[in-house]
Design an enzyme around this catalytic site. Sequence first.
Site, short mmCIF file in Angstrom:
data_model
loop_
_atom_site.label_atom_id
_atom_site.label_comp_id
_atom_site.label_asym_id
_atom_site.label_seq_id
_atom_site.Cartn_x
_atom_site.Cartn_y
_atom_site.Cartn_z
N LYS A 22 0.84 -1.21 0.00
CA LYS A 22 0.00 0.00 0.00
C LYS A 22 0.87 1.26 0.00
O LYS A 22 0.60 2.20 -0.74
CB LYS A 22 -0.90 -0.01 1.24
CG LYS A 22 -1.54 1.32 1.55
CD LYS A 22 -2.30 1.29 2.85
CE LYS A 22 -1.52 1.61 4.10
NZ LYS A 22 -1.24 3.03 4.36
N ASN A 23 1.90 1.25 0.84
CA ASN A 23 2.71 2.47 0.98
C ASN A 23 3.63 2.73 -0.21
O ASN A 23 4.26 3.79 -0.28
CB ASN A 23 3.50 2.45 2.29
CG ASN A 23 2.60 2.72 3.49
OD1 ASN A 23 1.42 3.02 3.33
ND2 ASN A 23 3.17 2.60 4.68
N CYS A 120 -3.82 13.45 14.07
CA CYS A 120 -4.18 12.11 13.66
C CYS A 120 -3.99 11.20 14.85
O CYS A 120 -3.27 11.55 15.79
CB CYS A 120 -3.31 11.75 12.47
SG CYS A 120 -2.51 10.20 12.48
N ARG A 125 1.91 14.41 13.18
CA ARG A 125 2.22 14.15 11.78
C ARG A 125 2.15 15.40 10.89
O ARG A 125 1.34 15.49 9.97
CB ARG A 125 1.34 13.04 11.22
CG ARG A 125 1.53 11.75 11.96
CD ARG A 125 0.75 10.63 11.38
NE ARG A 125 1.49 9.89 10.38
CZ ARG A 125 1.05 8.75 9.84
NH1 ARG A 125 -0.11 8.26 10.18
NH2 ARG A 125 1.77 8.13 8.95
N ASP A 308 5.65 0.47 11.96
CA ASP A 308 4.40 -0.15 11.49
C ASP A 308 4.26 -1.61 11.92
O ASP A 308 3.24 -2.24 11.63
CB ASP A 308 4.28 -0.04 9.96
CG ASP A 308 3.86 1.35 9.53
OD1 ASP A 308 3.54 2.18 10.40
OD2 ASP A 308 3.86 1.62 8.30
N ARG A 400 -8.33 -0.23 5.53
CA ARG A 400 -7.53 0.82 4.85
C ARG A 400 -6.26 0.23 4.24
O ARG A 400 -5.77 0.73 3.23
CB ARG A 400 -7.11 1.90 5.86
CG ARG A 400 -8.19 2.88 6.19
CD ARG A 400 -7.60 4.02 7.00
NE ARG A 400 -6.35 4.45 6.40
CZ ARG A 400 -5.34 5.02 7.05
NH1 ARG A 400 -5.43 5.24 8.33
NH2 ARG A 400 -4.24 5.37 6.42
C1 UD1 Z 1 5.01 6.77 6.44
C2 UD1 Z 1 4.11 5.59 6.28
C3 UD1 Z 1 3.66 5.08 7.64
C4 UD1 Z 1 4.85 4.82 8.55
C5 UD1 Z 1 5.79 6.02 8.59
C6 UD1 Z 1 7.09 5.74 9.34
C7 UD1 Z 1 3.06 6.01 4.13
C8 UD1 Z 1 1.82 6.38 3.39
N1 UD1 Z 1 2.97 5.99 5.47
O1 UD1 Z 1 4.24 7.80 7.07
O2 UD1 Z 1 2.90 3.89 7.45
O3 UD1 Z 1 4.40 4.56 9.86
O4 UD1 Z 1 6.14 6.44 7.25
O5 UD1 Z 1 7.73 4.66 8.78
O6 UD1 Z 1 4.09 5.72 3.54
N2 UD1 Z 1 7.55 14.59 10.46
C9 UD1 Z 1 7.72 15.93 10.69
N3 UD1 Z 1 7.55 16.80 9.64
C10 UD1 Z 1 7.21 16.39 8.39
C11 UD1 Z 1 7.05 15.02 8.16
C12 UD1 Z 1 7.22 14.14 9.21
O7 UD1 Z 1 8.02 16.33 11.82
O8 UD1 Z 1 7.08 17.23 7.50
C13 UD1 Z 1 7.73 13.61 11.56
C14 UD1 Z 1 6.47 12.84 11.91
O9 UD1 Z 1 5.64 13.54 12.80
C15 UD1 Z 1 7.03 11.58 12.52
C16 UD1 Z 1 8.32 11.35 11.72
O10 UD1 Z 1 8.64 12.61 11.14
O11 UD1 Z 1 7.34 11.75 13.86
C17 UD1 Z 1 8.24 10.33 10.66
O12 UD1 Z 1 7.12 10.59 9.84
P1 UD1 Z 1 7.05 10.20 8.30
O13 UD1 Z 1 8.20 9.31 7.95
O14 UD1 Z 1 6.85 11.44 7.51
O15 UD1 Z 1 5.73 9.34 8.26
P2 UD1 Z 1 4.75 9.31 7.03
O16 UD1 Z 1 5.55 9.52 5.80
O17 UD1 Z 1 3.56 10.15 7.31
#
Ligand code: UD1
Length: 426
Positions: A22-23, A120, A125, A308, A400
């Site tokens: 999915k990701n 969320c 996030r 995850d 989902r």
């Molecule tokens: C993706 C995955 C999710 C997984 C996560 C971590 C998808 C669709 N989802 O989520 O299943 O749990 O990676 O492996 O691929 N952060 C910031 N600022 C930003 C972006 C992120 O502070 O602009 C922080 C987040 O709050 C979190 C950390 O960085 O604490 C990691 O988040 P991130 O890797 O971005 O997760 P997702 O990409 O949302």
Amino acid sequence: MDKFVVRGGNPLLGTIKVSGAKNSALPCMAAAILTEDEVILENIPQVRDIETERKLLESMGAEVELGYGRAQHRTTIQCSVLSDPEAKYEIVKTMRASSLVLGPLVARAGIARVAVPGGCAIGGRPIDLHLKGLEAMGATITQDHGYIEAKADRLKGAHILFDKITVTGTEDLLMAATLADGESVLENAAQEPEVTDLAAMLTSMGAQIEGAGTSTIRVKGVSKLHGTRYRINPDRIEAGTFIIAGAISGGDLNVDCCNPHHLEAVIMKLQECGVRLDVGKESIRVRSEGKLQAADVSTVEYPGFPTDMQAQYMALATQAKGTSVITENIFENRFMHVSELTRMGANIKVDGRSATVRGKSPLSAAAVMCSDLRASASLVLAALVADGETILDRVYHIDRGYERIEEKLRGVGAQIRRMGEVFGKR
Ligand code: UD1
């Protein structure tokens, strides 16, 4: 609202197949925005997030066809015209990964409007790092009425150093960089297999990318990308969930159509717990007599133990002898499954980012509530060994990201069925 009814106690036996990731599928579908040509994606999982992304792309003017029958698991996307380059709140609020369209939209249409994702269940996030990167590439970012708007005639290549590793942030900026003017360097980039999958797809569209899968990715922008036909990699988290299902149930399960390389941290941890794993080229056989040993786990970015898989591992830890300390380093507030596992008889104490699990605890069936995707998976796993009939409410969370999980588990001997909203069964 659908529910699952699970009667515990059966060891899982046989072969279970893993679907496409999915990701990976989500960013790859967003990448179709980068070209006017037709993009065909294969091995797309049939899960709700994919349906949501389809709606998102269609709302922008794309033509999206999700295959049925023999063309099952294939999607064809054509973004000839992007009449409305906007990700609306109604969609973003149900799927935060909608922010993945930000980079490709600005790169292709020169403008993107994306609803600000709210809080969320598993933490704040934010998407500040996506925006910072786009600004460095010359986009002007404004925010009003709950929407972020990014504008740029043509993005410029830039040197971007992520303050924190972000998976979708890396993917978003990687897509943006493919059509930027000049070279971009993404440092402290995410190394997750889903980033590599996306980069391979973009390369097949004519993008020039080096270093995907390492912490430094270099992209030479091109003026145009073309269509492609690309096959999505297997879902490593679904595979990991099934491995734990085999181990927790004391079964003999062959988890097929997966990529074991992507699961090294999970494999090593389960071996430490005493689970027997025979690793093949595209399959993993898991055997366990139910005698599990406790082991500590800390979630980290790839190639470390994935956040995850944390909730599913916790279900296993309740059945292991001894004390396991589980530390969540990626997301704040990702222990919502703890209260439900505790209601089933688990002994778990949370202190800040760590949960201490003392096992082995006999679990007893209860009515439980799914709170997010992976928490739901953990409750299904616990229910497989609980005494009696567990009823899981709000299984839309699991839908989902897991394709027909109840049918797959039933196929290997689990007693699990879906109940429709009004008493009736489906
Ligand atoms: C993706 C995955 C999710 C997984 C996560 C971590 C998808 C669709 N989802 O989520 O299943 O749990 O990676 O492996 O691929 N952060 C910031 N600022 C930003 C972006 C992120 O502070 O602009 C922080 C987040 O709050 C979190 C950390 O960085 O604490 C990691 O988040 P991130 O890797 O971005 O997760 P997702 O990409 O949302």
